[in-house]
Design a protein around this motif. Structure first.
Motif, short mmCIF file in Angstrom:
data_model
loop_
_atom_site.label_atom_id
_atom_site.label_comp_id
_atom_site.label_asym_id
_atom_site.label_seq_id
_atom_site.Cartn_x
_atom_site.Cartn_y
_atom_site.Cartn_z
N UNK A 104 -0.81 -7.21 -5.36
CA UNK A 104 -0.06 -6.50 -4.33
C UNK A 104 -0.31 -7.14 -2.98
N UNK A 106 0.49 -6.54 1.30
CA UNK A 106 0.94 -5.57 2.30
C UNK A 106 1.39 -6.35 3.53
N UNK A 107 1.54 -5.61 4.63
CA UNK A 107 1.77 -6.30 5.90
C UNK A 107 0.60 -7.22 6.16
N UNK A 110 -3.66 -7.00 6.70
CA UNK A 110 -4.52 -6.25 5.78
C UNK A 110 -5.77 -6.98 5.33
N UNK A 111 -6.10 -8.10 5.95
CA UNK A 111 -7.35 -8.77 5.58
C UNK A 111 -8.49 -8.15 6.38
N UNK A 120 -12.44 -13.45 0.91
CA UNK A 120 -11.48 -12.63 0.17
C UNK A 120 -11.04 -13.33 -1.12
N UNK A 172 -2.41 -14.07 2.14
CA UNK A 172 -2.33 -12.91 1.24
C UNK A 172 -1.57 -13.26 -0.03
N UNK A 175 -3.85 -15.20 -2.26
CA UNK A 175 -4.80 -14.32 -2.95
C UNK A 175 -4.10 -13.61 -4.11
N UNK A 176 -2.85 -13.19 -3.85
CA UNK A 176 -2.11 -12.49 -4.89
C UNK A 176 -1.87 -13.39 -6.10
#
Lengths: 622, 326
Positions: A104, A106-107, A110-111, A120, A172, A175-176
């Motif tokens: 998932x 997000x905006x 969010x880290x 992360x 992000x 990471x996803x």
């Protein structure tokens, strides 16, 4: 047995949501926020979930991921992922799916701010793929490379705040992708990004989706993004899925009344071609889906009239101080040699991306920021020549409304007090006159006079923006500077407020300096448009000319980056760029170059010498 | 980072210099130590000799310069009462106070942070509510009363632990410590509890507030969405963020613990600096008072510096701004 399960899994959709009902506990009562939602996401398919704030689109994602607090929420129905019901899984099993099989994003904010991006990534890789620390680091670099972050290896130990918004969102996404998920849930991932950056991110997601054969559930409020990216669409309204179907079908023949109302309110870039004057949005009832006729545009500008506002060579710079003794280390050239006129009844829009100086221009005109040099002439009077009293008088003529109506209204003042305050401060009449006028204005902006005694929190965002407008109007201004005034509003509310602005312009002959990053709204409301880039106007002219025949490379880039709310006109993809928005920070001894403008058609000026690098224009439109 | 440290050190020196003036002048305008130190029946010649010996015949600025000159040699004057170097007298008592303060702070951290975490994470359960109510008692009960109650219950009634003194000590790094012996530890227990009660409440409330602020943040939701265990989310992602305010407060409070342990030390007859300063004020032993105040200033400045460094270590955004605009 395993064979049987996998066979069944292969056959069905990747994710099947069946009769999902989610309730929240409030004051001991269970209130459903999602009602009987059912939809499928097929393999490699992109499904958009679209709706306005409070429609339940994010709650849907949180229900699938089971990230809602157990004690205050209840999820009923079935969520079948690869044939298994996620709701029946024990917590530990669900955790193995989160971030692994279903990722998932997000905006981009969010880290965790106190950990590096590498932390992360390594954390996620070690959790789900059992890597050693060294292996995980190596893989993290490879992932950052995949999302095209320049010099990935050296950026692993940077913190989120050291990246730009677009780069953060790439992190992000990296990471996803870490665990090769089958499904990616993206919750408004591009909402806070500039359009050119948004276009990059959307393309990146699409490309990676193709490579990894992954399904995407894309949550957004932006119909343009929906049209751009999704195969199928679920439209949500008040916790119900009111319509579901192939995206092209949703756009071409919407069935549900709400979908029709929503689509009517969506500004579509290019729909104003050939029209001179601004045009109101059609109003479609959310209940019946029937449209009211759009009132024809009334010309409000007298081309021969003297300008109400003249801005000449406006320059606003900010000093950057640093070092041991706080010496000058550089300057932000926020506004550089900006000139334009605005006539009575006219709307001039300033458009551009973050950091382009459009808001600072507005603030400099209002003297909320002290300009470094240049002239601001209101109705023939130069502002800098005025003493304090004169400036006060002048301020009555020019009023400003801001983006955030929550922050610009005092929470402890009734709206009656808020609206009458400027009237009384300028000693324009008695208290009862002020109240009468405020009541009258409330009616004009579409509220009721008996609301005067209420407090701001009793109103919705759109209503508060109407109140801000009423407060600006109480001084009978001739010019309103609207700084991103409709940007934070939901689509249908945005359409209403824009319609109100246009109606007031027709009735009162107001001029607007409309500052916005939203090209589609700008196209709807403006007579003229000025495109700003790094503090300078690169192109200015009649709206129709600028939009249908953009001359400057930056204008072209900006227009081509706007997602079109029409799935039939999707952009041709040819390669990804990772250009960043440039910064207007310059060294102390920087001398801004002299600019010349070419007149391509009457009133349509373009900055010559397009040597200003705006990056390659990657996307073209058929 | 190095330049930032240099800047901070420079600022610290300024603070110390300013404080030395304030302290010196402030102390020198109260009372006349000669009246207290010299017997009333002493002859005029004896009086003058004593005044000259103490350097009190010179003008104030000359006294201050003498003081500064001696300060750089590490000499803060000679105690009128003990006839020994003031700094030495204080340093002799310092370990006792530091030991007490450290013990109290340790309790505040070890008890306060976990309780605060619990109260923040399970805010709607009754034990959390009980803790929050209890912390109000920790704030509002006067230290001396709690001290007396502790002595009455645990020393007098139950006879579990002794009520006064440091007990047996053992040497470590050339200094005598109580916590190294069983007897010393039992002497340390009550005063440490007494001193820490306020701090436990403070750290707990602070931690709870931090948890409540951090939990709804996007990055926590995101951490959960990546499938991290709840344990990791709390002890890694929540904890480091709430440590930022907690470390600041703990640092500042540590200074005040040392400076204001007076009451506890008096009640438990703990032979620390607090007791010494009270005695010295009573007899107007100026060098001791000045030396004590200077030492406290130095300590506060050092603690602040350490807190700032820790802060930068915990919050990368501070590091960036310290480096100037990037």
């Amino acid at each position: 047995m395993t064979g049987h399960v996998s066979l069944r899994a292969e056959a069905g959709p990747l994710l099947a949501v069946r009769n999902l009902t989610t309730s929240f506990q409030q004051d001991g009562l269970w209130t459903p926020v999602l009602r009987d939602i059912s939809f499928d996401i097929g393999r490699s398919e992109t499904v958009a979930v679209v709706g306005e704030s409070g429609s339940g689109k994010s709650v849907t994602a949180m229900s699938i991921m089971q990230l809602l607090p157990r004690s205050t929420s209840r999820i009923e129905g079935q969520i079948l992922f690869e044939g298994n019901d996620l709701l029946a899984l024990p917590d530990a099993e669900m955790r193995k799916i989160r971030g692994n099989r279903i990722a998932m994003i997000f905006q981009e904010s969010s880290l965790n701010p106190v950990y590096t991006v590498g932390f992360h990534m390594v954390e996620t890789l070690r959790r789900h793929r059992g890597f050693s620390a060294a292996q995980a680091r190596k893989e993290a670099v490879r992932l950052l490379d995949r999302v095209r972050i320049p010099s990935a290896a050296s950026r692993l130990d940077d913190y989120a705040h050291q990246f730009s918004g677009g780069m953060r969102q790439r992190v992000m996404i990296a990471i996803a992708l870490a665990c090769k998920p089958r499904l990616l849930i993206a919750d408004e991932p591009t909402t806070a990004l500039d359009v050119t950056i948004q276009a990059q991110i959307l393309e990146l997601i699409k490309e990676l989706q193709d490579q990894d054969d992954m399904s995407v559930m894309f949550i957004t409020h932006d119909m343009g993004v929906v049209a751009e990216i999704s195969d199928r669409t679920v439209v949500m309204y008040h916790g119900n899925a009111v319509e579901e179907g192939p995206t092209s079908q949703i756009f071409s023949s919407p069935q549900a009344p709400y979908t029709r109302a929503l689509l009517a309110a969506v500004p579509r870039l290019g729909s104003m071609r050939g029209l001179q004057d601004p045009l109101r949005f059609p109003v479609v009832s959310k209940k019946t889906g029937l449209a009211e006729p759009v009132p024809a545009s009334v010309p409000t500008v007298d081309p021969a009239a003297k300008p109400i506002l003249e801005v000449r060579n406006l320059v606003t710079r900010f000093d950057i101080k640093g070092g041991t003794f706080g010496g000058l280390t550089g300057r932000v050239h926020a506004v550089e040699n900006v000139s334009f006129d605005l006539r009575p009844g006219e709307t001039l829009s300033l458009v551009g991306e973050s950091g382009c100086g459009k808001s600072t221009t507005g603030r400099s005109i209002m003297r909320l920021t002290q300009p470094s040099s240049g002239q601001i002439i209101v109705e023939g009077t130069e502002m800098s020549a005025l003493n304090r009293n004169g400036l006060r008088q002048m301020r009555k003529q020019v009023q400003m409304i801001f983006q955030d109506p929550v922050a610009s209204l005092n929470a402890r003042m009734t709206i009656g007090e808020a609206i009458t305050e400027p009237f009384l401060a300028h000693r324009m009449g008695t208290r009862s006159q002020a109240r009468d006028k405020a009541a009258d204005l409330l009616e004009r902006v579409g509220l009721r006079a008996d609301m005067l005694n209420r407090l701001p929190h009793e109103f919705s965002g759109g209503q508060r923006q109407r109140i801000s407008l009423a407060r600006a109007l109480i001084l009978d201004p001739k010019l309103i500077v609207a700084d991103e005034s409709v940007s934070a509003l939901d689509v249908s509310v945005k359409a209403q407020v824009v319609n109100l602005l246009l109606e007031l312009q027709e009735r009162l002959g107001l001029s607007y300096l409309f500052i916005s990053h939203d090209m589609a709204v700008v196209e709807r409301v403006s007579h003229r448009v000025a495109v700003m880039y790094l503090g300078e106007i690169v192109e200015i002219g009649p709206r129709d000319r600028v939009f249908s025949d953009p001359q400057h490379p930056y204008t072209k880039k900006l227009i081509s980056a706007v997602p079109i709310s029409d799935p039939e006109r999707r952009n041709i993809r040819n390669g990804l760029s990772n250009d960043e928005i440039k910064s207007p920070i310059r060294p102390i001894n920087f001398v801004p170059p002299q600019r010349d403008y070419a007149e391509v058609s009457p009133g349509h000026l373009v900055m010559k010498d397009a040597a200003v690098s705006v990056g390659p224009i990657k996307r073209t439109r058929p | 980072m190095l330049r930032w440290l240099f800047e901070r050190l420079f600022q610290a020196c300024l603070v110390i210099a300013a404080m030395s003036i304030i302290v010196f002048i402030g102390v020198n305008v109260i009372g006349n130590p000669v009246d207290i130190l010299i017997p009333p029946d002493a002859s005029q010649a004896e009086r003058l000799r004593a005044i000259e010996y103490l350097g009190l015949d010179k003008p104030l600025w000359a006294q201050y310069l003498d003081f500064l000159r001696n300060l750089f040699r590490g000499d803060l004057g000679t105690s009128y009462v003990y006839g020994a170097p003031a700094l030495g007298v204080i340093l002799q008592r310092l370990p006792a106070t530091i030991e007490l303060a450290l013990a109290a702070m340790l309790m505040a951290i070890v008890i306060g942070i976990p309780l605060g975490l619990y109260a923040g994470l399970r805010a709607d359960r009754w034990p959390a509510k009980l803790l929050m109510t209890g912390s109000i008692l920790g704030f509002s009960l006067p230290t001396f009363w709690v001290g007396l109650m502790l002595i009455m219950v645990f020393s007098v009634q139950l006879g579990w632990v002794p009520a006064s003194g440091r007990g047996d000590t053992a040497e470590f790094l050339g200094v005598q410590w109580s916590f190294l012996t069983r007897d010393g530890l039992s002497h340390l227990l009550l005063p440490a509890i007494n001193l820490s009660l306020f701090k436990v409440s403070l750290v707990m409330r602070l931690t709870r507030a931090g948890v409540q602020e951090v939990l709804p943040q996007d990055y926590i939701r995101y951490a959960r969405a990546r499938g991290l265990t709840e344990k990791r989310v709390i002890w890694v992602h929540v904890l480091k963020n709430i440590m930022i305010p907690v470390v600041t407060i703990i640092g500042l409070e540590f200074g005040s613990l040392i400076a204001f342990s007076v009451v506890t030390e008096t009640i438990f007859a703990w032979p620390g600096m607090g007791k010494l300063i009270i005695d010295s004020i009573n007899v107007l032993d100026r060098p001791i008072i000045v030396a004590y105040l200077m030492l406290i200033v130095l300590m506060f400045v050092c603690i602040n510096l350490i807190v700032d460094i820790l802060y930068a270590f915990l919050d990368p955004r501070v590091r960036l701004s310290a480096r100037g605009t990037k």
